[in-house]
Design a protein around this motif. Structure first.
Motif, PDB file in Angstrom:
ATOM      1  N   ARG A   1      25.117  33.025  13.905  1.00 56.32           N
ATOM      2  CA  ARG A   1      24.882  32.137  12.622  1.00 56.32           C
ATOM      3  C   ARG A   1      24.383  30.846  13.008  1.00 56.32           C
ATOM      4  O   ARG A   1      23.359  30.181  12.499  1.00 56.32           O
ATOM      5  CB  ARG A   1      26.205  31.973  11.955  1.00 56.32           C
ATOM      6  CG  ARG A   1      26.312  31.139  10.712  1.00 56.32           C
ATOM      7  CD  ARG A   1      25.696  31.930   9.478  1.00 56.32           C
ATOM      8  NE  ARG A   1      26.049  31.018   8.300  1.00 56.32           N
ATOM      9  CZ  ARG A   1      26.847  31.171   7.374  1.00 56.32           C
ATOM     10  NH1 ARG A   1      27.606  32.208   7.400  1.00 56.32           N
ATOM     11  NH2 ARG A   1      27.220  30.528   6.333  1.00 56.32           N
TER      12      ARG A   1
ATOM     13  N   TYR B   1      19.422  36.250   8.634  1.00 54.05           N
ATOM     14  CA  TYR B   1      20.606  35.775   7.981  1.00 54.05           C
ATOM     15  C   TYR B   1      21.588  36.774   7.397  1.00 54.05           C
ATOM     16  O   TYR B   1      22.666  36.890   7.548  1.00 54.05           O
ATOM     17  CB  TYR B   1      20.145  34.721   6.922  1.00 54.05           C
ATOM     18  CG  TYR B   1      21.434  33.940   6.475  1.00 54.05           C
ATOM     19  CD1 TYR B   1      21.785  32.582   6.858  1.00 54.05           C
ATOM     20  CD2 TYR B   1      22.183  34.460   5.354  1.00 54.05           C
ATOM     21  CE1 TYR B   1      22.808  31.925   6.644  1.00 54.05           C
ATOM     22  CE2 TYR B   1      23.301  33.582   5.079  1.00 54.05           C
ATOM     23  CZ  TYR B   1      23.766  32.430   5.588  1.00 54.05           C
ATOM     24  OH  TYR B   1      24.750  31.546   5.122  1.00 54.05           O
ATOM     25  N   ALA B   2      20.896  37.886   6.596  1.00 47.32           N
ATOM     26  CA  ALA B   2      21.737  38.723   5.986  1.00 47.32           C
ATOM     27  C   ALA B   2      22.591  39.611   6.905  1.00 47.32           C
ATOM     28  O   ALA B   2      23.608  39.951   6.890  1.00 47.32           O
ATOM     29  CB  ALA B   2      20.846  39.735   4.955  1.00 47.32           C
TER      30      ALA B   2
ATOM     31  N   GLU C   1      25.523  37.847   8.461  1.00 49.03           N
ATOM     32  CA  GLU C   1      26.554  38.077   7.619  1.00 49.03           C
ATOM     33  C   GLU C   1      27.310  39.623   7.504  1.00 49.03           C
ATOM     34  O   GLU C   1      28.224  39.412   7.385  1.00 49.03           O
ATOM     35  CB  GLU C   1      25.952  37.644   6.051  1.00 49.03           C
ATOM     36  CG  GLU C   1      27.109  37.477   4.802  1.00 49.03           C
ATOM     37  CD  GLU C   1      27.837  36.650   5.016  1.00 49.03           C
ATOM     38  OE1 GLU C   1      27.952  35.670   6.074  1.00 49.03           O
ATOM     39  OE2 GLU C   1      28.870  36.541   4.133  1.00 49.03           O
ATOM     40  N   ILE C   2      26.311  40.593   7.530  1.00 54.30           N
ATOM     41  CA  ILE C   2      26.836  42.098   7.585  1.00 54.30           C
ATOM     42  C   ILE C   2      27.563  42.109   8.535  1.00 54.30           C
ATOM     43  O   ILE C   2      28.611  42.799   8.509  1.00 54.30           O
ATOM     44  CB  ILE C   2      25.752  42.801   7.115  1.00 54.30           C
ATOM     45  CG1 ILE C   2      25.318  42.599   5.698  1.00 54.30           C
ATOM     46  CG2 ILE C   2      26.323  44.239   7.397  1.00 54.30           C
ATOM     47  CD1 ILE C   2      24.270  43.603   5.157  1.00 54.30           C
TER      48      ILE C   2
ATOM     49  N   ARG D   1      29.389  39.966  10.248  1.00 53.94           N
ATOM     50  CA  ARG D   1      30.523  39.324  10.014  1.00 53.94           C
ATOM     51  C   ARG D   1      31.648  40.109   9.193  1.00 53.94           C
ATOM     52  O   ARG D   1      32.743  40.431   9.420  1.00 53.94           O
ATOM     53  CB  ARG D   1      30.555  37.747   9.500  1.00 53.94           C
ATOM     54  CG  ARG D   1      31.613  37.186   9.162  1.00 53.94           C
ATOM     55  CD  ARG D   1      31.429  35.857   8.472  1.00 53.94           C
ATOM     56  NE  ARG D   1      31.073  35.968   7.229  1.00 53.94           N
ATOM     57  CZ  ARG D   1      31.869  35.788   6.124  1.00 53.94           C
ATOM     58  NH1 ARG D   1      33.184  35.689   6.397  1.00 53.94           N
ATOM     59  NH2 ARG D   1      31.541  35.759   4.704  1.00 53.94           N
ATOM     60  N   LEU D   2      30.944  40.820   8.141  1.00 54.12           N
ATOM     61  CA  LEU D   2      31.841  41.488   7.268  1.00 54.12           C
ATOM     62  C   LEU D   2      32.264  42.858   7.882  1.00 54.12           C
ATOM     63  O   LEU D   2      33.142  43.168   7.458  1.00 54.12           O
ATOM     64  CB  LEU D   2      31.101  41.759   6.054  1.00 54.12           C
ATOM     65  CG  LEU D   2      30.560  40.581   5.249  1.00 54.12           C
ATOM     66  CD1 LEU D   2      29.468  40.822   3.968  1.00 54.12           C
ATOM     67  CD2 LEU D   2      31.532  39.568   4.530  1.00 54.12           C
ATOM     68  N   ASN D   3      31.394  43.421   8.603  1.00 50.59           N
ATOM     69  CA  ASN D   3      31.960  44.611   9.232  1.00 50.59           C
ATOM     70  C   ASN D   3      33.124  44.469  10.262  1.00 50.59           C
ATOM     71  O   ASN D   3      33.951  45.152  10.393  1.00 50.59           O
ATOM     72  CB  ASN D   3      30.550  45.422  10.143  1.00 50.59           C
ATOM     73  CG  ASN D   3      29.730  46.202   9.085  1.00 50.59           C
ATOM     74  OD1 ASN D   3      29.999  46.501   8.137  1.00 50.59           O
ATOM     75  ND2 ASN D   3      28.157  46.213   9.764  1.00 50.59           N
TER      76      ASN D   3
END
Lengths: 373, 395
Positions: free
Chosen positions: B258, B292-293, B296-297, B299-301
């Motif tokens: 990030r 960027y997306a 973020e994904i 991080r979510l995974n």
């Protein structure tokens, strides 16, 4: 912090999966898809009994008041089963009414949806050179005139929510509303061109709330796509285990196995993004709009990849009408372009992270959005 | 599903944040550009400080110097370290892989003897797994140990041993039953790197650095008491170690990614394309948004996987998607940096025209290793195919 589903959410997911497997197997999907409107009243009544038509609307209008993670979960299961007909279009029309309608309008329009008595459609795009959500030019008053295209489920709808440049309107199907089929790829959810000619229209007074409603609709599409990706992955893996060539199941070969692994990675990633977007929207976090665009952007591209691999792994069988994969592949294309494709949402993400501004999802309607409190 | 931090989690984060604000050394901003070999003693001193303040191995049991912190707290720990720009631990493998292996499989004596010195960085560890003829096919390894009274006599050759040149100890996998099938005849030993017969030759990698080494063992005597777990059950011990390779460790990584993407956005603002800032160029915007997306994904995974570990206690094979995701994403992100920087992307060093101390030319090369180290992308896809999706083993 806990990303996993809570008990209620797990029960909703398990029950929905069982329900659709029993009540809407692929044989039913194919049968209903071949009817004129792809709307089956018997199946719809069962949705109502299960509480699906009322699940996400406020209790004061006959709903169950469930949240948006729950909505993502139900849409995911609907996508997995490739549920045909106007559920998504009715849900989105209801979400628009809930966001923009007066209390009296919600009573009149939401309650029949919750009770399972009404289906509805949302009308957004218009036939002009702007091929995305920015095409909205129609304006309304006591009546409304003009043509909307890509209106899913219009032929079955009791009423339509028309998004115009000066606000959103509710219009009953009937006099002044002409509906023409738009034959297109997704045979399970049919598109129509709807021409309004001095049709009686009711303005929804709180159209300033439409941005959030569009985000909810966008999430619903992304979540439904995730379910379809999972099903195509499952079909491909199952086929790779049973189809033999050169004396082995083809899934033993790394060229095939690694395609399955990539589809798994993309499916799980799309799921993480969709669940998070549901949570962020439900909690109204500052990143909610960004989360929705990330989920829609990713699922739009990833579903196409998963669909391509699904057909490729099935070989010649994957190219037949008889095999189910193409039905999902068709839905993926419809969902990819609905509420903004990947390129559209990447630009929205860029506006948020580079310019630090939140562009209105419907730019044409933004003057209207700005005037609302 | 509730992604807000609990009161306990917030308190932990705040306490750590305050500690890091006061203790992250100010000169790290400059020292971090030193080659690894030159900054290693600095990192050992930093780890010692973390240990003395109770911040080393927070997930370990309290009896061995840890805090028995939940997976979520460990995730918060790595995120806060990255956000504070803190130096990394010196004893990375000891903390992340070997310590947890000793906790899971070691004898009480081994736990007492080794664990605290791993936390304090008093003893640096390496991992003697890969061999010239046994890379992805680890179980084909040929280094061997035979019993001689109360000692093993070890002979063999290991390669790609990270921190081999810095290590005091090595977690070594050797063949102890040549007659058994390849997975059944292995044993894990703890080997003192100062033992006679151990020879370490640093390997220079494409970045010019020396992260890893070759290790040679000639008639090295290892006490039988240094056996981890059961003799000839070393495969299970080694796999246990490798599962930890995909532990909470990666949580800091998404923070660094990030930070990278935010830096790229800033560079896009100050770089021109067709007479306008690159940040206004539609193609650059599409690519920055995509990167960027994906961060973020990632991080979510991770959050989803960590939540699962928090509930079940063990990392599952699903963790393989994290490895593929972060390694391939870093390569895409480094390529995006190269596209933005144009010819400047290749410049090295702190001076002259180089951008950001030359981190982008370094990063471009270093990222090539990401899809090879800690299990190649191909092996990760095999793991997903076989263990997650249930497809027949391909090899």
């Amino acid at each position: 912090m806990q990303f996993g589903l809570n008990e209620t959410q797990q029960i909703l997911q398990t029950n929905a999966r069982k329900f659709f497997a029993t009540e809407c197997p692929m044989s039913e999907v194919r049968r209903i898809a071949e009817t004129e409107t792809a709307h089956d009243a018997t199946l719809w009544n069962k949705f109502a009994e299960q509480g699906y038509t009322s699940a996400f609307f406020p209790e004061e209008y006959g709903g169950l008041g469930l949240g948006l993670v729950e909505m993502a979960l139900l849409m995911e299961e609907m996508g997995r089963a490739l549920v045909p007909g106007p559920f998504l279009s009715t849900l989105i029309a209801g979400v628009f009414i809930e966001a923009a309608g007066s209390a009296e309008q919600k009573e009149r329009f939401l309650r029949p949806i919750c009770d399972g008595r009404a289906t509805a459609a949302h009308a957004l795009l218009e036939p002009n050179p702007a091929r995305d959500i920015h095409s909205v030019k129609m304006r309304g008053g006591d009546t409304i005139s003009g043509t909307k295209i890509f209106v899913a489920g219009a032929a079955a709808a009791d009423f339509l929510v028309v998004v115009a440049a000066d606000g959103a309107y509710a219009v009953h199907a009937g006099e002044g509303v002409a509906i023409q089929p738009m034959p297109s790829l997704d045979v399970t959810r049919k598109y129509y061109a709807v021409t309004f000619e001095n049709a009686i229209a009711e303005r929804l007074p709180n159209s300033g709330n439409m941005q959030r409603a569009v985000d909810i609709a966008t999430l619903a599409v992304a979540a439904e796509t995730v379910g379809g990706m999972q099903r195509v992955l499952d079909l491909a893996v199952e086929y790779a285990k049973t189809r033999k060539q050169f004396g082995n199941p083809i899934g033993k070969y790394q060229a095939v196995q690694h395609m399955c692994a990539d589809s798994y990675l993309e499916t799980e990633s799309a799921r993480s993004a969709a669940y998070y977007a549901g949570w962020a929207l439900q909690e109204n976090t500052p990143e909610a709009a960004l989360a929705v665009s990330i989920a829609k952007m990713y699922s739009s591209d990833a579903a196409r990849n998963v669909g391509n691999r699904g057909i490729q792994i099935h070989g010649g069988m994957g190219f037949t009408w008889e095999n189910d994969v193409h039905l999902y592949y068709r839905r993926f294309k419809a969902n990819e372009t609905a509420f903004g494709d990947a390129t559209f949402h990447r630009e929205r993400i860029a506006s948020l992270i580079i310019d630090g501004v939140a562009p209105a999802l419907m730019r044409a309607a933004s003057p209207l959005l700005a005037t609302q409190g | 599903m509730d992604l807000k931090l609990t009161a306990d989690e917030r308190a932990f984060r705040d306490e750590l944040h305050v500690w890091l604000s006061a203790n992250v050394p100010k000169d790290w901003a400059e020292r971090k550009y030193d080659p690894l070999e030159k900054r290693f003693d600095y990192l050992k001193a930093w780890q010692r400080k973390l240990y003395e303040s109770g911040w080393a191995g927070i997930g370990w049991p309290k009896a061995y110097g840890g805090r028995a912190a939940s997976t979520i707290l460990q995730v918060i720990f790595w995120e806060e370290m990255a956000k504070a720009g803190a130096p990394p631990f010196a004893n990375v493998l000891g903390l992340g892989l070997i310590g947890p292996t000793i906790i899971a499989f070691g004898s009480d004596d081994q736990k007492q003897r080794y664990l605290r010195k791993i936390l304090s960085a008093e003893e640096i560890w390496c991992q003697g797994f890969s061999e010239p003829e046994a890379g992805s096919d680890l179980a084909a390894l040929r280094s061997e140990a035979r019993l001689d009274g109360d000692h093993w006599i070890v002979n063999g050759h290991k390669v790609w041993t990270s921190y081999g040149w810095a290590a005091d100890w090595c977690e070594l996998v050797v063949r102890t039953d040549p007659a058994a099938p390849k997975h059944k005849g292995l044993t894990v030993l703890l080997v003192d790197m100062k033992s006679p017969g151990v020879d370490v030759r640093p390997l220079k990698q494409i970045t010019g650095e020396t992260e890893f080494s070759e290790l040679f063992f000639r008639d090295v005597r290892v006490p039988v008491a240094n056996t981890v777990g059961t003799v000839n059950d070393g495969w299970n011990v080694a796999i246990g170690t490798l599962m930890h390779e995909r532990g909470t460790f990666g949580a800091g990584l998404q923070v660094m990614y990030r930070q990278n993407i935010e830096r790229l956005i800033a560079l896009a603002r100050s770089t021109e394309r067709n007479g306008k800032p690159a940040s206004e160029d539609p193609i650059v915007r599409q690519k920055l948004a995509q990167a960027y997306a994906e961060v973020e994904i990632m991080r979510l995974n991770q959050m989803r996987a960590f939540s699962k570990i928090n509930q079940t206690g063990v990392p599952g094979p699903e963790g393989s998607i994290q490895k593929i995701f972060w390694s391939e994403l870093n390569q895409r992100m480094q390529q995006l940096a190269q596209e933005l920087l144009g010819p400047y992307g290749q410049l090295e060093g702190p001076d002259g025209y180089a951008v950001d101390h030359g981190i982008w030319s370094y990063g471009y090369l270093r990222a090539r290793g990401n899809t090879i180290e800690a299990g190649t992308s191909e092996i990760q896809r095999n793991i997903i195919g076989h263990f997650v999706l249930g497809l027949p083993r391909s090899y």
